[in-house]
Design a protein around this motif. Structure first.
Motif, PDB file in Angstrom:
ATOM      1  N   ARG A  31       0.840  -1.214   0.000  1.00 59.25           N
ATOM      2  CA  ARG A  31       0.000   0.000   0.000  1.00 59.25           C
ATOM      3  C   ARG A  31       0.870   1.257   0.000  1.00 59.25           C
ATOM      4  O   ARG A  31       0.526   2.252  -0.642  1.00 59.25           O
ATOM      5  CB  ARG A  31      -0.929  -0.006   1.213  1.00 59.25           C
ATOM      6  N   TYR A  37       2.328   3.268   7.084  1.00 56.93           N
ATOM      7  CA  TYR A  37       1.143   4.114   7.168  1.00 56.93           C
ATOM      8  C   TYR A  37       1.486   5.545   7.587  1.00 56.93           C
ATOM      9  O   TYR A  37       0.752   6.483   7.249  1.00 56.93           O
ATOM     10  CB  TYR A  37       0.112   3.488   8.100  1.00 56.93           C
ATOM     11  N   CYS A  69      -6.750   1.608   1.736  1.00 61.59           N
ATOM     12  CA  CYS A  69      -6.057   1.080   2.921  1.00 61.59           C
ATOM     13  C   CYS A  69      -7.004   0.644   4.019  1.00 61.59           C
ATOM     14  O   CYS A  69      -6.574  -0.036   4.962  1.00 61.59           O
ATOM     15  CB  CYS A  69      -5.108   2.149   3.491  1.00 61.59           C
TER      16      CYS A  69
END
Length: 317
Positions: free
Chosen positions: A122, A218, A241
């Protein structure tokens, strides 16, 4: 790895989740339904990814492996759990117990690393979109998956190896529905210091290493999306996400609660309740989390159902 030691205990008795007779049948039906839905849900998601070319991307490659692990993970402990509801005395041999523990640790550790690889994926997709297919090449994805399975295997060998070294000579009743580390440690009549230390170190290493990578990924994603002036771009970035964030929060949250509660308070009964969420509910929820919140999966499902309908109609005509 040898599966026998010089313990006088050759088999264990699994007490299961409850000893109340009136709950045995309802729980058997409930957990059988859980298992069936888990297997069907994950296999369906794997089939969709395999059959639809638009889902054959790095993200869905990792999701395919996550579903594969969940299916295998479910088969490790579900048969003995179901047997505990219908048998008066549910026994498992020493070798069988160590085998169950090995595969339980293998798939649990592997899932940690797969979730970590998905977080990195991601990050690459959102923060390096132009280089995404270069960074997440088929070779890189394959190496990440092989590394996940290898690290899971290494952790399982360490856990099981130290458990086999223990001696069991008194009680053989495991107050659990499967062979888990801490219920077994309580039964040992030899020193468990080394096993407890190694178990804590391995679990802590897995959690810390994977958590750091996930949090860093993240953090970089959050920093990147805050620079976006377009609200639509921000929403799109975060929506890709959300499913992974939910899965990670549930997996690590319940996993850490189970480990901390069981190891510190020695409360196996409460540990059993918490571990049910990890072993039964999470593999059940994962395919729904990724399908209900994912437009690509829902679109692939509609296309697959449409193809099947057209195929059946042509055969009938």
């Amino acid at each position: 790895m040898a599966m026998e030691n010089d313990s006088t205990v050759t088999e264990f008795i699994l007490t299961g989740l409850t000893d109340r007779p009136e709950l045995q049948l309802p729980l058997f039906i409930l957990f059988l339904v859980y298992h069936t839905v888990t297997v069907v849900g994950n296999l369906s998601l794997m089939s969709l990814i395999f059959l639809n070319s638009n889902l054959q991307t790095p993200m869905y490659f990792f999701l395919f492996n996550l579903s594969f692990i969940d299916v295998c993970y479910s088969f490790v402990f579900t048969p003995k759990t179901l047997m505990s509801f219908v048998l008066e005395k549910n026994t498992i041999s020493f070798s069988g117990c160590m085998t169950q523990l090995f595969f339980f640790c293998f798939f649990a550790n592997s899932e940690c690393y797969v979730l970590t690889a998905m977080a990195y994926d991601r990050y690459a997709a959102i923060c390096q979109p132009l280089l995404y297919m270069v960074i997440m090449s088929p070779t890189t994805c394959s190496l990440l998956m092989l590394g996940s399975y290898f690290m899971g295997l290494a952790g399982a060998i360490v856990h099981t190896g130290f458990m086999i070294r223990l001696h069991f000579c008194n009680s053989n009743i495991i107050n659990n529905y499967m062979c888990d580390i801490f219920p077994l440690l309580q039964l040992s009549c030899s020193s468990t210091y080394a096993s407890e230390l190694v178990s804590s170190v391995v679990v802590s290493t897995v959690i810390i290493a994977s958590s750091v990578i996930i949090l860093m990924s993240y953090a970089l994603i959050l920093f990147n999306v805050t620079q976006l002036s377009s609200g639509k771009g921000l929403y799109k970035a975060m929506s890709t996400c959300s499913s992974h964030i939910i899965t990670v929060a549930l997996f690590y949250g319940f996993g850490m609660l189970t480990h901390i509660k069981t190891s510190s308070d020695k409360s196996v009964d409460q540990g059993k309740i918490l571990s049910v969420f990890c072993t039964f509910l999470l593999p059940l929820l994962n395919p729904f989390i990724y399908s209900l919140r994912n437009k690509d999966v829902k679109l692939a499902l509609k296309r697959t159902l449409r193809r099947l309908t057209v195929s059946q109609a042509s055969e009938l005509s």
